[in-house]
Enzyme design. Structure first.
Site, PDB file in Angstrom:
ATOM      1  N   LYS A  35       0.839  -1.208   0.000  1.00 28.23           N
ATOM      2  CA  LYS A  35       0.000   0.000   0.000  1.00 28.23           C
ATOM      3  C   LYS A  35       0.871   1.254   0.000  1.00 28.23           C
ATOM      4  O   LYS A  35       2.074   1.178   0.292  1.00 28.23           O
ATOM      5  CB  LYS A  35      -0.922  -0.025   1.221  1.00 28.23           C
ATOM      6  CG  LYS A  35      -0.173  -0.049   2.544  1.00 28.23           C
ATOM      7  CD  LYS A  35      -1.063  -0.539   3.673  1.00 28.23           C
ATOM      8  CE  LYS A  35      -0.300  -0.465   4.987  1.00 28.23           C
ATOM      9  NZ  LYS A  35      -0.972  -1.224   6.056  1.00 28.23           N
ATOM     10  N   ARG A 130     -10.514  -1.237  14.845  1.00 23.30           N
ATOM     11  CA  ARG A 130     -10.496  -0.354  13.679  1.00 23.30           C
ATOM     12  C   ARG A 130     -11.407  -1.003  12.633  1.00 23.30           C
ATOM     13  O   ARG A 130     -12.564  -0.661  12.554  1.00 23.30           O
ATOM     14  CB  ARG A 130      -9.061  -0.159  13.185  1.00 23.30           C
ATOM     15  CG  ARG A 130      -8.896   0.968  12.182  1.00 23.30           C
ATOM     16  CD  ARG A 130      -7.426   1.152  11.798  1.00 23.30           C
ATOM     17  NE  ARG A 130      -6.847  -0.051  11.219  1.00 23.30           N
ATOM     18  CZ  ARG A 130      -5.577  -0.172  10.856  1.00 23.30           C
ATOM     19  NH1 ARG A 130      -4.734   0.838  11.004  1.00 23.30           N
ATOM     20  NH2 ARG A 130      -5.135  -1.296  10.324  1.00 23.30           N
ATOM     21  N   TYR A 255      15.101  29.992   9.524  1.00 18.48           N
ATOM     22  CA  TYR A 255      13.858  30.604  10.003  1.00 18.48           C
ATOM     23  C   TYR A 255      13.810  30.628  11.526  1.00 18.48           C
ATOM     24  O   TYR A 255      14.159  29.647  12.183  1.00 18.48           O
ATOM     25  CB  TYR A 255      12.651  29.831   9.472  1.00 18.48           C
ATOM     26  CG  TYR A 255      12.379  30.066   8.010  1.00 18.48           C
ATOM     27  CD1 TYR A 255      12.081  31.336   7.536  1.00 18.48           C
ATOM     28  CD2 TYR A 255      12.420  29.020   7.106  1.00 18.48           C
ATOM     29  CE1 TYR A 255      11.820  31.552   6.181  1.00 18.48           C
ATOM     30  CE2 TYR A 255      12.158  29.227   5.759  1.00 18.48           C
ATOM     31  CZ  TYR A 255      11.861  30.494   5.308  1.00 18.48           C
ATOM     32  OH  TYR A 255      11.610  30.703   3.983  1.00 18.48           O
ATOM     33  N   MET A 303      11.488  24.497   2.930  1.00 16.16           N
ATOM     34  CA  MET A 303      10.764  23.731   1.914  1.00 16.16           C
ATOM     35  C   MET A 303      11.726  23.021   0.952  1.00 16.16           C
ATOM     36  O   MET A 303      11.523  21.870   0.576  1.00 16.16           O
ATOM     37  CB  MET A 303       9.837  24.652   1.114  1.00 16.16           C
ATOM     38  CG  MET A 303       8.924  23.908   0.156  1.00 16.16           C
ATOM     39  SD  MET A 303       7.875  25.006  -0.813  1.00 16.16           S
ATOM     40  CE  MET A 303       6.774  25.646   0.426  1.00 16.16           C
TER      41      MET A 303
HETATM   42  C1  LIG Z   1      -0.061  -2.213   6.607  1.00 19.45           C
HETATM   43  C2  LIG Z   1      -0.553  -3.543   7.018  1.00 19.45           C
HETATM   44  C3  LIG Z   1       0.318  -4.619   7.207  1.00 19.45           C
HETATM   45  C4  LIG Z   1       1.828  -4.468   7.122  1.00 19.45           C
HETATM   46  O1  LIG Z   1       2.309  -3.853   8.287  1.00 19.45           O
HETATM   47  P1  LIG Z   1       3.887  -3.623   8.528  1.00 19.45           P
HETATM   48  O2  LIG Z   1       3.963  -3.152   9.928  1.00 19.45           O
HETATM   49  O3  LIG Z   1       4.301  -2.577   7.555  1.00 19.45           O
HETATM   50  O4  LIG Z   1       4.543  -4.919   8.278  1.00 19.45           O
HETATM   51  C5  LIG Z   1      -0.216  -5.846   7.494  1.00 19.45           C
HETATM   52  N1  LIG Z   1      -1.553  -6.017   7.616  1.00 19.45           N
HETATM   53  C6  LIG Z   1      -2.432  -5.005   7.463  1.00 19.45           C
HETATM   54  C7  LIG Z   1      -3.885  -5.255   7.611  1.00 19.45           C
HETATM   55  C8  LIG Z   1      -1.966  -3.739   7.175  1.00 19.45           C
HETATM   56  O5  LIG Z   1      -2.829  -2.735   7.033  1.00 19.45           O
END
Ligand SMILES: *Cc1c(COP(=O)(O)O)cnc(C)c1O
Length: 362
Positions: A35, A130, A255, A303
């Site tokens: 992802k 969640r 800054y 930036m």
């Molecule tokens: C992002 C995610 C993972 C991977 O997690 P890592 O800590 O990056 O290994 C596994 N399972 C689900 C459901 C996730 O959302």
């Protein structure tokens, strides 16, 4: 000389990290989590190189379709599932597997006429609170999925840990025990383990592990680095020195004048800033690798630029390469200095950064 920051992606290190996952979880299949543009490393390039993974997982359907458009044929799992019934034919046409985590998705599967069957992963909430089906509802949802003509036999059962990176927490064991209790009477494959659980909780591995962060050579544990787990950093983010300025004791830099020279010294200006994804909250003293040593960040991140203290006797030159993180300097250290996690640093890299892929010869 390119004055754009460069993210070099070491695809051989990526492959070796996948082998490390397999060594740690030898009896499990690997659902590689890609992802958020493969954690900022480049979705398609990473997928093309992870030929040894058994399947890929993404959060959203557009990420899955991007993989299909690029010719990736491995199974792809949508970690949030689908959002509405109208997407179901698209899932079927693109051979996408879906997670089911709520009643609406279940009803959509039950009520939408489809020209084929979908592979389904049933997500159970064992304490993360969640996504997922409540423990009290699991038997009912499982039975309905089992009876649903749109669902392929072989429903995979999964859950997600909230505290797998806390080695002395009882939460992971409790979540695992609840999961095992809910699944004991169901002869299905299990998936629970993210990177932290792959590394620290072997009892959770099950039939499918779900590594994300560790594929990129990074540790999910506070105070640890990828090398502590025999993982290799995949990304090397670098840029160039574009100015060297002499400052006198008492002068301030940047800054708000947040950094003040204690002695006469030289300030190096490096062409990378929060507009590229370097964290604006990196504190004074955050290390940057330059010409074989670490130099400390001096002043606020801008930036397009950062400023570092090169010291009074520096031999650095305009054009020299500076490494923000990579094999020379662990990203976990930079994240700690910015009071965040490596995951966020990787996701924040912007399109201004130029990507170079090493080991990309098929
Ligand atoms: C992002 C995610 C993972 C991977 O997690 P890592 O800590 O990056 O290994 C596994 N399972 C689900 C459901 C996730 O959302």
């Amino acid at each position: 000389m390119s004055r754009r920051p460069v993210a070099q992606i070491d695809l051989l290190a990526l492959q070796q990290n996948l082998q490390r996952v397999k060594q740690l979880a030898p009896d499990s299949q690997v659902l590689a989590v890609l992802k958020a543009n493969a954690y900022g490393h480049g979705l398609v390039k990473v997928a093309q190189k992870l030929t040894a993974a058994d399947a890929f997982a993404v959060a959203r359907i557009d990420e899955a379709l991007a993989l299909r458009t690029a010719g990736i044929v491995k199974p792809i799992v949508l970690l949030e599932g689908f959002y509405e019934a109208a997407e179901l034919p698209l899932l079927l046409a693109n051979n996408l597997q879906t997670i089911v985590h709520n009643e609406l998705q279940l009803q959509a599967l039950e009520q939408t006429p489809l020209e084929g069957q979908l592979k389904v992963w049933l997500k159970i909430d064992t304490g993360m609170h969640r996504l997922g089906i409540d423990p009290a509802e699991v038997d009912n949802v499982y039975r309905r999925l089992w009876q649903c003509s749109n669902v392929l036999p072989g429903i995979r059962l999964m859950s997600h840990f909230s505290c797998a990176d806390e080695l002395d927490s009882a939460t992971t064991s409790k979540q695992l025990a609840l999961f095992q209790q809910l699944c004991a009477d169901k002869a299905e494959q299990h998936s629970l383990a993210n990177s932290a659980a792959i590394l620290a909780w072997p009892a959770t591995h099950g039939q499918w592990v779900r590594p994300g962060l560790m594929l990129h050579g990074i540790s999910p544990f506070v105070g640890k680095q990828g090398a502590d787990h025999q993982l290799q950093p995949v990304m090397r983010l670098s840029s160039r020195l574009i100015a060297i300025r002499k400052v006198k004791a008492g002068d301030t830099v940047g800054y708000a004048g947040l950094w003040r020279a204690k002695t006469d010294t030289f300030i190096g200006v490096i062409a990378v800033g929060y507009g590229d994804g370097y964290p604006r909250h990196a504190a004074n003293g955050t290390p940057v690798w330059l010409n074989g040593r670490e130099v400390p960040l001096a002043g606020r991140v801008s930036m397009d630029m950062i400023t570092v203290d090169l010291g009074h006797f520096c031999k650095d030159k305009i054009g020299d390469e500076a490494v923000l993180w990579g094999p020379e300097l662990a990203i976990e250290r930079v994240a700690a200095q910015a009071e965040t996690i490596a995951y966020e640093l990787l996701c924040n890299i912007t399109p201004r950064v130029q990507y170079q892929y090493l080991g990309d010869n098929g």
